[in-house]
Every structure is written in C-alpha cells, then in structure tokens.
Design an enzyme around this catalytic site. Structure first.
Site, mmCIF file in Angstrom:
data_model
loop_
_atom_site.group_PDB
_atom_site.id
_atom_site.type_symbol
_atom_site.label_atom_id
_atom_site.label_comp_id
_atom_site.label_asym_id
_atom_site.label_seq_id
_atom_site.Cartn_x
_atom_site.Cartn_y
_atom_site.Cartn_z
ATOM 1 N N SER A 103 -15.578 12.972 136.349
ATOM 2 C CA SER A 103 -15.273 11.563 136.096
ATOM 3 C C SER A 103 -14.287 11.019 137.119
ATOM 4 O O SER A 103 -14.435 9.893 137.606
ATOM 5 C CB SER A 103 -14.713 11.400 134.680
ATOM 6 O OG SER A 103 -14.303 10.069 134.464
ATOM 7 N N ARG A 108 -13.535 7.370 141.507
ATOM 8 C CA ARG A 108 -12.818 7.017 142.728
ATOM 9 C C ARG A 108 -13.770 6.774 143.906
ATOM 10 O O ARG A 108 -13.528 5.878 144.732
ATOM 11 C CB ARG A 108 -11.808 8.118 143.081
ATOM 12 C CG ARG A 108 -10.672 8.259 142.080
ATOM 13 C CD ARG A 108 -9.735 9.396 142.445
ATOM 14 N NE ARG A 108 -8.981 9.094 143.645
ATOM 15 C CZ ARG A 108 -7.727 8.612 143.653
ATOM 16 N NH1 ARG A 108 -7.101 8.397 142.509
ATOM 17 N NH2 ARG A 108 -7.102 8.375 144.778
ATOM 18 N N PRO A 114 -8.852 3.797 139.411
ATOM 19 C CA PRO A 114 -7.640 4.516 139.842
ATOM 20 C C PRO A 114 -7.366 5.733 138.955
ATOM 21 O O PRO A 114 -6.380 5.815 138.227
ATOM 22 C CB PRO A 114 -6.551 3.450 139.685
ATOM 23 C CG PRO A 114 -7.024 2.621 138.526
ATOM 24 C CD PRO A 114 -8.524 2.577 138.656
ATOM 25 N N LYS A 115 -8.250 6.726 139.046
ATOM 26 C CA LYS A 115 -8.201 7.872 138.146
ATOM 27 C C LYS A 115 -7.406 9.029 138.731
ATOM 28 O O LYS A 115 -7.489 9.318 139.929
ATOM 29 C CB LYS A 115 -9.616 8.348 137.810
ATOM 30 C CG LYS A 115 -10.457 7.318 137.058
ATOM 31 C CD LYS A 115 -11.772 7.917 136.595
ATOM 32 C CE LYS A 115 -12.575 6.915 135.783
ATOM 33 N NZ LYS A 115 -13.758 7.530 135.140
ATOM 34 N N LYS A 116 -6.644 9.678 137.856
ATOM 35 C CA LYS A 116 -5.985 10.927 138.192
ATOM 36 C C LYS A 116 -6.001 11.823 136.963
ATOM 37 O O LYS A 116 -6.372 11.384 135.869
ATOM 38 C CB LYS A 116 -4.576 10.703 138.718
ATOM 39 C CG LYS A 116 -3.646 9.992 137.751
ATOM 40 C CD LYS A 116 -2.346 9.555 138.415
ATOM 41 C CE LYS A 116 -1.493 10.697 138.929
ATOM 42 N NZ LYS A 116 -0.169 10.256 139.411
#
Length: 245
Positions: A103, A108, A114-116
């Site tokens: 995911s 991204r 804006p995934k982390k």
C-alpha cells in the site's frame, strides 16, 4: 528481459514487484472519521499553495481494509485537512500511516499519497469503536466513538468520502533535487455505501518527533462518522507543477 518487457512492468523489483498493475477495488472498507477544529496558523504552516485554508478543520481517520484486490488486507490512519482550491472545497492529504509495504509503495508511486510505515488499529471495545495509531512502539493517537449510536444518511456518507482530494507528489532525482514536484487531484466516485453511523467522539493526539499529528492540536470536536463502503479509488492527475508553473 528486453526493453518492451521492462516497460510493461508495474514497479521494481523485476519479477517480484511490490504491487501489481491495475486498479484496486476495496470491499468492506471501514472508516472511523473524527472531524475537529485546530489552530489556523498551525494548519497554514503545512498546507502548500495554491491550496488555501479557510476554516481550520482536520479529519483524523482510521481505515480498516480487509479485502483489497492486489494488495490484500491492511489498516491505515492519518490526517486530512479541509482546504479550498480555486473556490472548490476539498481535502488535502497531510499524512498517512500504513501497515502494508504494498500500500505504501503503490500509494506513493502511482498517486500522491504521503504514506509511511505505522501501526494503526480499528476495533470495537464493548460499546465503543476505537481507532489507534502507534509509530514504532509509541502511541500517537487514540480515537473513540459511540458504536452505531445514530444513523448517518447515505448522502452525507457519500459527500464525506467523495470530496475532491489533493496530495503533494515529491520524487527526487539522482542529485536529490526534486525531479517530480506536483499537486495532484483525485476523487472517489465509484462507491457503494453499506452502512453509516454517527455518535459522540473524542480524540487524543500525543507528541512525537516523526509522527507529529499533535502539531495540529484538537481544539473542538465537530463531528464523527463510522462508514462501511465498497469503492474504487479515482485516478490522480496533476493540477499544479511546482517546477514549471
């Protein structure tokens, strides 16, 4: 693998990509959304132009996604800021924390999410719907809502999920200077609401250097929703190129 075969791949590593090609369909996607008012100056510090802040409203969300074509099962949490663009009310994706590499990579690379990495959870504790977010071993958010206290209309649920959404896509070049720096827009229009409820809610945010949700402090709880839906994400498109415009 010849050049044309390379061009047909979805992403690296070749032969074992981080995610498959194709659009992703979400079945039984479950939301806990808490809308709150924060400090206007704090919000303006993190919203990029040409987006504009009017009423400083933030949606803290936890999403349980048990059945996603190509991506499997995962949970996501983050903050979505209510903004305007060219006079149109919209959402800005400020930060997203996810427990799935597929995911994170697809969000991204394909879109502007804006995934982390994070450790969100969504569950029912007796008579309470609970959403939590941990970063590493530390708790950074706890949200609670009365479980299915009152129905929310389908129209309200669709309006909440279907707001135009903006994200900032940033990809560096080999010199570490921006190679892609764009404001992207997307919108969910393909959805089937399977249930929607509202109720009393509370939200706690805890200070953390690398998951700074508390930099947008909770000043007033405005509303809360619990929504179950099937949907397909809309395709993202560039609306502003920071390197050209």
């Amino acid at each position: 693998m010849n050049i044309e075969e390379v061009r047909r791949q979805s992403t690296t590593p070749l032969g074992a990509p981080a995610y498959p090609s194709g659009r992703f369909r979400f079945t039984d996607r479950e939301y806990l959304n808490i809308l709150y008012r924060t400090d206007v100056e704090a919000m303006r510090r993190v919203v990029p132009e040409p987006l504009q802040v009017t009423d400083p409203l933030v949606r803290f969300e936890v999403m349980r996604m048990p059945d996603v074509t190509g991506l499997g099962s995962f949970t996501e949490s983050g903050q979505v800021l209510q903004v305007e663009h060219d006079g149109e009310p919209a959402d800005y994706l400020h930060a997203m924390y996810v427990d799935s590499l597929a995911s994170i990579a697809s969000g991204r690379e394909i879109s502007a999410f804006p995934k982390k990495m994070g450790a969100p959870r969504l569950y029912v504790d007796t008579d309470t719907l609970v959403g939590t977010l941990d970063y590493g071993t530390l708790r950074v958010a706890t949200a609670t809502m009365g479980y299915k206290h009152a129905p929310l209309s389908e129209e309200e649920a669709r309006a909440e999920i279907g707001r135009p959404t903006y994200g900032l896509k940033m990809l560096p070049g080999y010199d570490r200077r921006p190679r892609v720096l764009e404001l992207a827009r997307s919108q969910i229009t393909d959805m089937t609401i399977k249930g929607a409820w509202t109720g009393p809610a509370r939200l706690q945010l805890f200070e953390h250097a690398l998951a700074p949700l508390a930099d947008l402090p909770v000043r007033e709880i405005v509303s809360a929703s619990h929504i179950l839906v099937d949907l397909t994400l809309g395709r993202a498109s560039c609306v502003f190129d920071y390197l050209a415009d």
